[in-house]
Write an enzyme that holds these catalytic residues in place. Structure first.
Site, short mmCIF file in Angstrom:
data_model
loop_
_atom_site.label_atom_id
_atom_site.label_comp_id
_atom_site.label_asym_id
_atom_site.label_seq_id
_atom_site.Cartn_x
_atom_site.Cartn_y
_atom_site.Cartn_z
N LEU A 245 57.57 38.15 25.72
CA LEU A 245 56.79 39.22 26.33
C LEU A 245 57.62 40.47 26.58
O LEU A 245 57.06 41.51 26.96
CB LEU A 245 56.20 38.74 27.67
N TYR B 184 56.52 54.14 19.19
CA TYR B 184 56.24 52.88 19.86
C TYR B 184 55.48 51.94 18.92
O TYR B 184 55.83 50.77 18.77
CB TYR B 184 55.44 53.13 21.14
N LYS C 264 56.61 48.23 17.40
CA LYS C 264 55.83 47.01 17.62
C LYS C 264 55.46 46.35 16.28
O LYS C 264 55.50 45.12 16.15
CB LYS C 264 54.57 47.29 18.44
N ASN D 182 44.73 47.62 26.77
CA ASN D 182 45.18 47.86 28.15
C ASN D 182 44.96 46.61 28.99
O ASN D 182 43.85 46.09 29.05
CB ASN D 182 44.40 49.02 28.76
N PRO E 26 26.54 32.76 77.86
CA PRO E 26 25.88 31.55 78.40
C PRO E 26 24.54 31.90 79.05
O PRO E 26 24.43 32.87 79.81
CB PRO E 26 26.89 31.02 79.42
N GLY E 27 23.52 31.11 78.75
CA GLY E 27 22.21 31.30 79.36
C GLY E 27 21.36 32.38 78.72
O GLY E 27 20.20 32.57 79.12
#
Length: 370
Positions: free
Chosen positions: A54, A104, A108, A133, A282-283
């Site tokens: 890679l 580039y 490659k 990409n 509560p209640g």
């Protein structure tokens, strides 16, 4: 015993691949980085049973580094394997830029040719991927990925530059890349003609990508979540979250507080309804209303109480006793007036889902004592 060699292990794809391999039980993963010596590289290659190559150069200081990093280093790897009579399977990441006439792309293509010659002379299995990409977590922003830069900057309130919003990008998500690479290692790669390819490719304009990312930032204020049924949106949202500043993982919600407790909207979606957190003292009894079409689900996660129902036109009262000690969802059907009373001595916390976002112009809420 498998000995998996990963060059470029500190890079974006390499880091994701190494983390996945180690997390899924591959113990002998050798990471090759810029700090690896020639002797360490040779030793690793001698014992390799599969190589993920890679490493590469895409932003050199000098033009000559393109060939040095993309062709010459590949040559070093295959020549070392040949010297040790190794016909080791090798996967290499190339780029769609290899189709273009630039330095580039030329480098490659040259690296690809080195791999083809290696396969022809050794009969080793080789896998050449011309990647478009790639986006996902751990990609370096403000370098060579527009998605990484957009996510990083937008999450921090920084400006982004989009020269041409109509530009169309082909993108692959890093998790899909890793899944395909592991499949190739196991002999099940996705071959398309002379190359191997990632099967899930997303085609989006820059404006679509930017609009989505800005919507992710706004979703906190809107208490919204993206549409997770769309694969690209789901992957991009995960990517965006990975770029949040570490001191900005949390965000406040507006709590509507009174003497009875509180009611806080958590998530709002146009197609999947709304989730809220209700705290009752509560209640205290809350509710005493019914709906024509709006329906709800109640889940008491702390404390204990009772949910009461009475069908419109009937005098019979139905009771469901609920407790955080036994998580149980109670559906709230339409046409039944209902309430919820805290029977305990501590606050009762209820997660409430409703099938639609609250619309004050059409509340569909008729008040009536149970």
């Amino acid at each position: 015993m498998s000995n998996i060699v990963v060059t470029g292990a500190n890079g974006f794809i390499g880091k994701n691949l190494v983390a996945h391999l180690k997390a899924t039980g591959y113990e002998n993963v050798v990471e090759i980085t810029r700090a690896t010596t020639a002797k360490q590289l040779e030793d690793a290659l001698k014992e390799a049973t599969f190589i993920f190559h890679l490493a590469g150069i895409n932003r050199p200081d000098h033009d000559a580094e393109f060939m040095e990093g993309n062709r010459d280093f590949t040559t070093t790897i295959v020549e070392t394997l040949k010297q040790h009579n190794k016909a080791c399977p090798l996967l290499i990441t190339s780029s769609t830029q290899a189709e273009r006439d630039n330095l580039y792309g030329e480098s490659k293509r040259a690296g690809e040719e080195v791999v083809r010659n290696y396969s022809d002379t050794t009969d080793a299995a080789t896998y050449i991927y011309r990647l478009p990409n790639v986006f996902g977590k751990w990609c370096k922003p403000n370098y060579n990925s527009a998605v990484a830069t957009f996510c990083h900057n937008v999450s921090r309130g920084l400006d982004i530059t989009v020269n041409d919003p109509t530009v169309v990008m082909s993108l692959v998500y890093v998790d899909d890349v890793i899944e395909e690479f592991v499949a190739a290692m196991n002999g099940e790669g996705n071959r398309e003609g002379d190359f191997y390819a990632i099967s899930k490719v997303h085609t989006k304009t820059l404006s679509e990508i930017v609009e989505l990312i800005y919507s992710f930032k706004a979703s906190r204020e809107e208490r919204a979540i993206p549409t997770m049924t769309d694969a690209f949106t789901k992957a991009l949202y995960s990517t965006y979250l990975s770029y949040l500043p570490e001191d900005d993982f949390s965000y406040p919600l507006k709590m509507n507080v009174d003497a009875r407790g509180s009611f806080t909207e958590f998530i709002r979606t146009a197609d999947r309804g709304q989730v809220s957190i209700n705290v009752s003292k509560p209640g205290i009894t809350k509710g005493n209303h019914w709906h024509h079409t709006k329906n709800e689900k109640f889940l008491v996660v702390s404390g204990n109480g009772v949910i009461r129902f009475r069908k419109i036109g009937s005098e019979d009262i139905i009771e469901y006793f609920v407790s955080g000690e036994k998580l149980e969802v109670v559906d709230i059907p339409v046409g039944y007036t209902h309430n919820i009373e805290n029977l305990g001595e501590t606050d009762m916390v209820t997660v409430m889902w409703v099938n639609e976002m609250f619309d004050p112009t059409r509340p569909d809420t008729m008040f009536l004592e149970v």
